[in-house]
Design an enzyme around this catalytic site. Structure first.
Site, PDB file in Angstrom:
ATOM      1  N   GLY A 176       0.852  -1.182   0.000  1.00 53.41           N
ATOM      2  CA  GLY A 176       0.000   0.000   0.000  1.00 53.41           C
ATOM      3  C   GLY A 176       0.887   1.231   0.000  1.00 53.41           C
ATOM      4  O   GLY A 176       0.843   2.043   0.915  1.00 53.41           O
ATOM      5  N   TYR A 183     -16.590   5.344  14.124  1.00 57.55           N
ATOM      6  CA  TYR A 183     -15.263   4.847  13.813  1.00 57.55           C
ATOM      7  C   TYR A 183     -14.829   3.755  14.789  1.00 57.55           C
ATOM      8  O   TYR A 183     -14.984   2.575  14.494  1.00 57.55           O
ATOM      9  CB  TYR A 183     -14.227   5.987  13.784  1.00 57.55           C
TER      10      TYR A 183
END
Length: 401
Positions: A48, A235
């Site tokens: 990534g 979250y």
């Protein structure tokens, strides 16, 4: 072509190659302005590696401690009238800058969740580096096809157990309103954990260890976020939080596996920043706009590159024990979570409306940072001029495209 930003929802569908290159160069110059880190990593795999914290990790390792790096990502080159993705341009600029200064830098483009790309990466490590001493896991994807079962997962950003209502902002119009997000189903939770949890991190590390390409004393780090109570329902206590819990559990599992190499696995809890991922989370852009206002006024603000430099210099590579919290996590969100910072943000949260948004938040800074992710709004770039959209990543073959 002349390239202008085209924004759809929380993404920009165009990217500017010269702007992305300038953004990468700014990060490189920041790292080069600091003393070289003799104790830093030397051979690094970043999974990534093309945007955000992953890209910043690669820059910090290369220009901070002279590391050879291999980057893995999934990005798209230019095609016809379509520009390449920002991550493609970022990688092209990074590799050109690294190789110009004599650093090894190569990349693999494809599905990082697949067994095939894992094996290609292992072959590249074995051929070019022998072993790696740091593995950064920084994947951010909305979907994943499991390499063994073939099941395709799609993540959601939702609370768990009950609907959640709070303020949010339309970043582009500046309208502050209330939003209610319905709770996730158990299936949605399972899917989100399958993508954003630790299973693929473990699969990567297992494959690398079995292939013998992890060095003695190897370290691996994955990135997470906790944040304040105002964002917890959507979250940390929501679907993403359940996935992050799994990520932390996976770090403990990896510590057991890596013990035979005297290796360690860590989850690093980082600061809230404008990223392509965070822009998609309800409530979070408003929180970040207020946070930026407070942290800039207190001279505490950091971007991705400052965070990653501090992670390497003050946490992972100090020639001593890595400082962690009571759950074994590295914390570079310490400035964000300072009591005075959070109290100031909470005070502003209670006051913010559409009418005062521009004056009591840094919504302008949020918008600027969002555009910079795609190479727009950088000083010294003529955005009215023709530019070549088809830019090559030096180490990618045509087949990789």
């Amino acid at each position: 072509m002349i390239i202008q930003p085209k924004i759809r929802g929380f993404i920009c569908t165009t990217a500017h190659p010269e702007g992305c290159a300038r953004h990468v160069q700014e990060q490189i110059e920041y790292v080069k302005s600091r003393p070289k880190q003799a104790a830093g990593p030397k051979k690094v795999l970043v999974i990534g590696a093309s945007t955000g914290y992953g890209l910043a990790s690669r820059i910090a390792a290369t220009f901070g401690s002279g590391a050879a790096t291999i980057g893995v990502f999934f990005e798209k080159p230019a095609s016809g009238s379509r520009t390449a993705s920002a991550g493609w341009y970022n990688t092209a600029a990074f590799e050109q800058a690294a190789q110009a200064e004599g650093y090894y830098a190569t990349s693999l483009n494809g599905d990082a969740f697949s067994d095939e790309l894992k094996q290609q990466t292992i072959a590249r490590i074995r051929e070019d580096l022998g072993q790696v001493d740091l593995v950064v896991y920084s994947l951010a994807s909305p979907r994943r096809t499991h390499p063994r079962t073939g099941e395709t997962f799609t993540s959601v950003i939702k609370p768990i157990g009950a609907a959640y209502t709070n303020k949010t902002v339309d970043v582009h119009s500046g309208k502050v309103s209330e939003i209610t997000v319905e709770p996730a189903t158990e299936e949605e939770v399972r899917h989100t954990v399958a993508i954003m949890g630790g299973e693929d991190w473990i699969m990567w590390m297992d494959a690398l260890q079995e292939a013998g390409v992890l060095a003695e004393g190897v370290q691996t780090v994955a990135y997470s976020y906790i944040g304040p109570s105002v964002t917890h329902a959507i979250y940390r206590e929501g679907t993403i939080g359940r996935a992050k819990d799994d990520l932390e559990k996976s770090a403990h599992e990896l510590n057991g596996k890596l013990s035979e190499l005297s290796g360690k696995a860590y989850v690093s809890v980082n600061k809230a920043l404008v990223t392509q991922s965070s822009a998609a989370i309800p409530i979070v852009p408003l929180y970040i706009s207020l946070l930026y206002k407070v942290m800039k006024e207190k001279n505490l603000h950091e971007g991705c590159i400052e965070q990653m430099v501090r992670l390497f210099e003050e946490r992972l590579y100090t020639n001593g024990a890595v400082p962690v919290d009571e759950k074994g996590r590295i914390r570079v969100d310490d400035l964000e979570m300072r009591e005075d910072v959070q109290q100031a943000v909470a005070d502003l949260w209670g006051q913010v409306t559409t009418d005062n948004l521009e004056s009591i938040s840094d919504i302008a800074g949020y918008r600027s940072e969002f555009l910079r992710l795609f190479g727009f709004g950088l000083a010294g770039i003529d955005y009215e001029a023709e530019t070549e959209a088809d830019v090559a990543v030096p180490t990618l073959s045509q087949e990789s495209k």
